[in-house]
Design a protein around this motif. Sequence first.
Motif, PDB file in Angstrom:
ATOM      1  N   GLU A  92      24.958 -38.692 -27.329  1.00 51.93           N
ATOM      2  CA  GLU A  92      25.007 -39.120 -28.728  1.00 51.93           C
ATOM      3  C   GLU A  92      25.987 -38.279 -29.540  1.00 51.93           C
ATOM      4  OE1 GLU A  92      21.098 -39.411 -30.461  1.00 51.93           O
ATOM      5  OE2 GLU A  92      21.336 -41.546 -30.782  1.00 51.93           O
ATOM      6  N   ASN A  93      25.539 -37.755 -30.693  1.00 48.35           N
ATOM      7  CA  ASN A  93      26.457 -37.008 -31.553  1.00 48.35           C
ATOM      8  C   ASN A  93      26.736 -35.622 -30.972  1.00 48.35           C
ATOM      9  OD1 ASN A  93      26.195 -39.133 -33.422  1.00 48.35           O
ATOM     10  ND2 ASN A  93      24.273 -38.248 -34.112  1.00 48.35           N
ATOM     11  N   PRO A  94      27.954 -35.128 -31.187  1.00 47.82           N
ATOM     12  CA  PRO A  94      28.275 -33.784 -30.686  1.00 47.82           C
ATOM     13  C   PRO A  94      27.376 -32.740 -31.343  1.00 47.82           C
ATOM     14  CG  PRO A  94      30.232 -34.928 -31.473  1.00 47.82           C
ATOM     15  CD  PRO A  94      29.068 -35.738 -31.909  1.00 47.82           C
ATOM     16  N   LYS A  95      26.836 -31.859 -30.514  1.00 48.66           N
ATOM     17  CA  LYS A  95      25.936 -30.825 -31.051  1.00 48.66           C
ATOM     18  C   LYS A  95      26.380 -29.452 -30.575  1.00 48.66           C
ATOM     19  CE  LYS A  95      22.215 -34.118 -31.181  1.00 48.66           C
ATOM     20  NZ  LYS A  95      22.326 -35.219 -30.236  1.00 48.66           N
ATOM     21  N   MET A  96      26.778 -28.644 -31.543  1.00 48.07           N
ATOM     22  CA  MET A  96      27.222 -27.272 -31.260  1.00 48.07           C
ATOM     23  C   MET A  96      26.794 -26.394 -32.435  1.00 48.07           C
ATOM     24  SD  MET A  96      29.459 -27.174 -28.520  1.00 48.07           S
ATOM     25  CE  MET A  96      30.009 -28.462 -27.421  1.00 48.07           C
ATOM     26  N   PHE A  97      26.953 -25.078 -32.278  1.00 45.76           N
ATOM     27  CA  PHE A  97      26.658 -24.189 -33.400  1.00 45.76           C
ATOM     28  C   PHE A  97      27.746 -24.380 -34.463  1.00 45.76           C
ATOM     29  CE2 PHE A  97      24.402 -21.464 -30.153  1.00 45.76           C
ATOM     30  CZ  PHE A  97      23.133 -21.770 -30.631  1.00 45.76           C
ATOM     31  N   PRO A  98      27.369 -24.757 -35.680  1.00 50.58           N
ATOM     32  CA  PRO A  98      28.380 -25.124 -36.681  1.00 50.58           C
ATOM     33  C   PRO A  98      29.273 -23.974 -37.118  1.00 50.58           C
ATOM     34  CG  PRO A  98      26.159 -25.159 -37.637  1.00 50.58           C
ATOM     35  CD  PRO A  98      26.000 -24.981 -36.161  1.00 50.58           C
TER      36      PRO A  98
ATOM     37  N   ALA B  69      18.282 -21.742 -35.136  1.00 52.22           N
ATOM     38  CA  ALA B  69      19.692 -22.141 -35.066  1.00 52.22           C
ATOM     39  C   ALA B  69      19.901 -23.168 -33.963  1.00 52.22           C
ATOM     40  CB  ALA B  69      20.559 -20.916 -34.818  1.00 52.22           C
ATOM     41  N   ASP B  70      19.224 -22.981 -32.838  1.00 55.15           N
ATOM     42  CA  ASP B  70      19.328 -23.941 -31.728  1.00 55.15           C
ATOM     43  C   ASP B  70      18.729 -25.291 -32.113  1.00 55.15           C
ATOM     44  OD1 ASP B  70      20.392 -22.186 -29.636  1.00 55.15           O
ATOM     45  OD2 ASP B  70      18.473 -21.161 -29.824  1.00 55.15           O
ATOM     46  N   LEU B  71      17.577 -25.221 -32.801  1.00 58.31           N
ATOM     47  CA  LEU B  71      16.884 -26.464 -33.150  1.00 58.31           C
ATOM     48  C   LEU B  71      17.652 -27.233 -34.222  1.00 58.31           C
ATOM     49  CD1 LEU B  71      13.197 -25.112 -33.322  1.00 58.31           C
ATOM     50  CD2 LEU B  71      14.291 -26.325 -31.442  1.00 58.31           C
ATOM     51  N   LYS B  72      18.104 -26.502 -35.250  1.00 56.80           N
ATOM     52  CA  LYS B  72      18.757 -27.175 -36.374  1.00 56.80           C
ATOM     53  C   LYS B  72      20.093 -27.786 -35.976  1.00 56.80           C
ATOM     54  CE  LYS B  72      20.059 -26.515 -41.185  1.00 56.80           C
ATOM     55  NZ  LYS B  72      20.522 -25.538 -42.169  1.00 56.80           N
ATOM     56  N   GLY B  74      20.968 -28.679 -33.045  1.00 56.34           N
ATOM     57  CA  GLY B  74      20.855 -29.597 -31.910  1.00 56.34           C
ATOM     58  C   GLY B  74      21.429 -28.989 -30.641  1.00 56.34           C
ATOM     59  N   MET B  75      21.880 -27.742 -30.737  1.00 55.51           N
ATOM     60  CA  MET B  75      22.481 -27.068 -29.581  1.00 55.51           C
ATOM     61  C   MET B  75      21.470 -26.935 -28.440  1.00 55.51           C
ATOM     62  SD  MET B  75      25.383 -25.751 -28.644  1.00 55.51           S
ATOM     63  CE  MET B  75      26.244 -24.472 -27.730  1.00 55.51           C
ATOM     64  N   VAL B 245       1.199 -21.073 -26.019  1.00 57.96           N
ATOM     65  CA  VAL B 245       1.027 -22.423 -26.594  1.00 57.96           C
ATOM     66  C   VAL B 245       2.395 -23.087 -26.814  1.00 57.96           C
ATOM     67  CG1 VAL B 245       0.215 -23.715 -28.604  1.00 57.96           C
ATOM     68  CG2 VAL B 245      -1.190 -21.887 -27.653  1.00 57.96           C
ATOM     69  N   SER B 246       3.334 -22.322 -27.387  1.00 62.10           N
ATOM     70  CA  SER B 246       4.651 -22.918 -27.657  1.00 62.10           C
ATOM     71  C   SER B 246       5.386 -23.215 -26.354  1.00 62.10           C
ATOM     72  CB  SER B 246       5.489 -22.000 -28.545  1.00 62.10           C
ATOM     73  OG  SER B 246       5.730 -20.774 -27.894  1.00 62.10           O
ATOM     74  N   GLY B 247       5.185 -22.357 -25.350  1.00 56.63           N
ATOM     75  CA  GLY B 247       5.825 -22.597 -24.056  1.00 56.63           C
ATOM     76  C   GLY B 247       5.327 -23.882 -23.406  1.00 56.63           C
ATOM     77  N   VAL B 248       4.025 -24.076 -23.431  1.00 54.37           N
ATOM     78  CA  VAL B 248       3.447 -25.305 -22.848  1.00 54.37           C
ATOM     79  C   VAL B 248       3.966 -26.538 -23.600  1.00 54.37           C
ATOM     80  CG1 VAL B 248       1.291 -26.601 -22.568  1.00 54.37           C
ATOM     81  CG2 VAL B 248       1.378 -24.176 -21.948  1.00 54.37           C
ATOM     82  N   LEU B 249       3.970 -26.439 -24.925  1.00 52.96           N
ATOM     83  CA  LEU B 249       4.415 -27.586 -25.735  1.00 52.96           C
ATOM     84  C   LEU B 249       5.905 -27.862 -25.527  1.00 52.96           C
ATOM     85  CD1 LEU B 249       3.067 -29.337 -28.128  1.00 52.96           C
ATOM     86  CD2 LEU B 249       4.628 -28.027 -29.539  1.00 52.96           C
ATOM     87  N   PHE B 250       6.702 -26.801 -25.531  1.00 49.99           N
ATOM     88  CA  PHE B 250       8.156 -26.952 -25.411  1.00 49.99           C
ATOM     89  C   PHE B 250       8.532 -27.532 -24.049  1.00 49.99           C
ATOM     90  CE2 PHE B 250      12.459 -24.972 -24.806  1.00 49.99           C
ATOM     91  CZ  PHE B 250      13.092 -25.708 -25.790  1.00 49.99           C
ATOM     92  N   ARG B 251       7.745 -27.186 -23.043  1.00 49.59           N
ATOM     93  CA  ARG B 251       8.018 -27.681 -21.686  1.00 49.59           C
ATOM     94  C   ARG B 251       7.787 -29.189 -21.601  1.00 49.59           C
ATOM     95  NH1 ARG B 251       5.349 -26.609 -16.436  1.00 49.59           N
ATOM     96  NH2 ARG B 251       7.025 -26.392 -14.930  1.00 49.59           N
ATOM     97  N   GLN B 252       6.831 -29.673 -22.380  1.00 50.36           N
ATOM     98  CA  GLN B 252       6.469 -31.088 -22.320  1.00 50.36           C
ATOM     99  C   GLN B 252       7.242 -31.947 -23.325  1.00 50.36           C
ATOM    100  OE1 GLN B 252       4.243 -32.248 -20.091  1.00 50.36           O
ATOM    101  NE2 GLN B 252       3.959 -30.181 -19.289  1.00 50.36           N
ATOM    102  N   ARG B 253       7.761 -31.306 -24.346  1.00 49.46           N
ATOM    103  CA  ARG B 253       8.301 -32.056 -25.490  1.00 49.46           C
ATOM    104  C   ARG B 253       9.564 -32.837 -25.142  1.00 49.46           C
ATOM    105  NH1 ARG B 253       9.216 -28.235 -30.340  1.00 49.46           N
ATOM    106  NH2 ARG B 253       7.062 -28.711 -30.876  1.00 49.46           N
ATOM    107  N   ASP B 254       9.681 -34.012 -25.728  1.00 48.75           N
ATOM    108  CA  ASP B 254      10.926 -34.774 -25.618  1.00 48.75           C
ATOM    109  C   ASP B 254      11.960 -34.146 -26.542  1.00 48.75           C
ATOM    110  OD1 ASP B 254       9.840 -36.529 -23.832  1.00 48.75           O
ATOM    111  OD2 ASP B 254       9.425 -38.097 -25.299  1.00 48.75           O
ATOM    112  N   ILE B 255      13.127 -33.877 -26.022  1.00 52.70           N
ATOM    113  CA  ILE B 255      14.213 -33.338 -26.840  1.00 52.70           C
ATOM    114  C   ILE B 255      15.089 -34.521 -27.242  1.00 52.70           C
ATOM    115  CG2 ILE B 255      16.138 -31.717 -26.970  1.00 52.70           C
ATOM    116  CD1 ILE B 255      13.460 -30.321 -26.501  1.00 52.70           C
ATOM    117  N   ALA B 256      14.889 -34.976 -28.447  1.00 54.88           N
ATOM    118  CA  ALA B 256      15.627 -36.176 -28.890  1.00 54.88           C
ATOM    119  C   ALA B 256      15.955 -36.061 -30.361  1.00 54.88           C
ATOM    120  CB  ALA B 256      14.797 -37.419 -28.642  1.00 54.88           C
TER     121      ALA B 256
END
Lengths: 343, 256
Positions: A92-98, B69-72, B74-75, B245-256
């Motif tokens: 989808e959209n490019p995702k990198m550290f901005p 930073a990774d989550l926001k 999308g990295m 708890v976060s490890g179990v959830l993160f392992r199962q979570r859809d990354i979308a």
Amino acid sequence: MTAAPIVEIRDLRKVYSRMRKDDVVAVERLDLTLGTPGTVHGFLGPNGSGKTTTIRCLLGLIRPTSGAVRVFGVDSTTSFHLAAPRVGAMVENPKMFPNFSGRRNLSLLADMAGIAKSEVDRVLSIVGLSERDGDSFESYSLGMKQRLAIAAALLKNPELLILDEPANGLDPAGIAEMRILIRSIAEEGKAVLVSSHQLAEIEQVCDDVTIIHQGNLIESGTLDQIRRHAGADNVVVEIENRDAAITVLAAAGVQARPRPAERELVVDVDADRSSDVTRILAEGGMYLQGLYAERATLEAAFLNLTGAAPPPPTAPPGDSAQNDADYIADDTASGQTGTGVAS
Amino acid sequence: MTRFFPAVLSLLIIGGLVIAYFVISNDDGDGPDFVGDIAGGVEATDLLSPIAFLIPVMAFVIGASSIGADLKSGMVEQILTWEPRRLRFLAARCVAGFIGAALAAIFVSVVYVAGTFVLAAVTGTTSGTTGELWGNIAVAVVRSGAASGLFAIFGIGITVLVNSSVASIVGFVIYFFIIENLFQVFLPKISTFLPVTNTSAFAAGIDVQRIEGSAFDENVELIVSHGYLTAGVILAAYTIGSTIVSGVLFRQRDIA
């Protein structure tokens, strides 16, 4: 022993559960096999048809509700790390550290996989970003971001390259470059899976195509196999007295329809019978101003298969509503592939 | 981070010095007298306790930001196509968060201690201080670093759970300023087991106390619930719990 297919999807189903809302079925019973290195496989579908969900399943980013997803024989859901070094992907959209520069983003990924820094230079050069590699990612245009994401996908020198809507945000020159890039990657013996809804682009670059719609597999095969769903090829004739020409052709048992363009008509014969058209008209005392073949397109096949609405007509002034309707039907069933057979 | 590093460093220095100034210049008649002096008899824990409250806030923000930073951006999606083993990814972020938060806490503590000594020397005296005090200060500073690092991992866990650094930081600020204080007033026995209280106590090396009776009485009595080492164990339990708890959830979570 037979080698495992590069990509093998069997009976894939993905349902997104939502709180206080109905579940969304993103993919329903999808089968897909990609087994030939050196080919480009197009993965087509309208927006929301499940292409990106399928790709995310392939990359182990989301868990299928049911079904099997394997890449290089490895179950993507549980063991994608075994296949990851052989797979490059842009989703989808490019995702990198901005705030990081393009080069720093790539270096970070290269460090993670123990890839030499020289590879960063190589892929930046391939995507044409060497001059802007020091600029921050957020300062890039959408097209540049797209190219950087493709560079990241190429960084592993992957055997399978997965590109999700790679032409998004690219200008025409960029799209042409992308096409050349994808073909060159395939010519190196790598398999490429390209998802897109830009059918003309796919048509120019792909060997095989899979079409999905509303999460369901619609059709899969070579480009020629898919195009057959668009109907027959046509011949388009440019002539001064169109109505008279239709009458002359009808008398010879050949059906023809007017096009919105004032002096054009579509003749329902295969391109290899164009000489018959010129002969019939000449015998009727009419001479062509032009003639070209219109081949069935992937777009037409796609619209036929998915039942999607054709694009709106652009009727010229003075043409009848019937002509407009004919034009719509014709335009969705065929596309111009050649020009200029002078009469 | 590189772009913001000078600003963050400046903020830590200014923060440490400002607190040092207030500690040295303020005499509220309660606790050890620092007015102008750091004289003999001053304990390292007394000296460092004024900045202990800062440790959980700073650590949580560092922890939440390190994975935020990774989550926001999308990295995380890009990275997981390179290293799909999610627990490894999470562990790497926890290590980075621990080190970053620990170094920040140690740095701000050192700046603060240096500030207090300089101000004391200028406005009064530091006579009577011994090598033992410096040794105790060093131990306390290292303990602050450990507390900060552990709380940063707790922050990472909460951020992964809510899948947003902004949401987790805003939620933490509300919790820090309102909810934990409400517990201290209305449910004091429970409040002694809450994360911020125990982190601050462990960082400062002081006992965890609670109000006996009603907080609205004129003469409120404080009684010791447990010592700083127990507070450290409770902090570690929060860290381990949130990480699992976060490890179990993160392992199962859809990354979308």
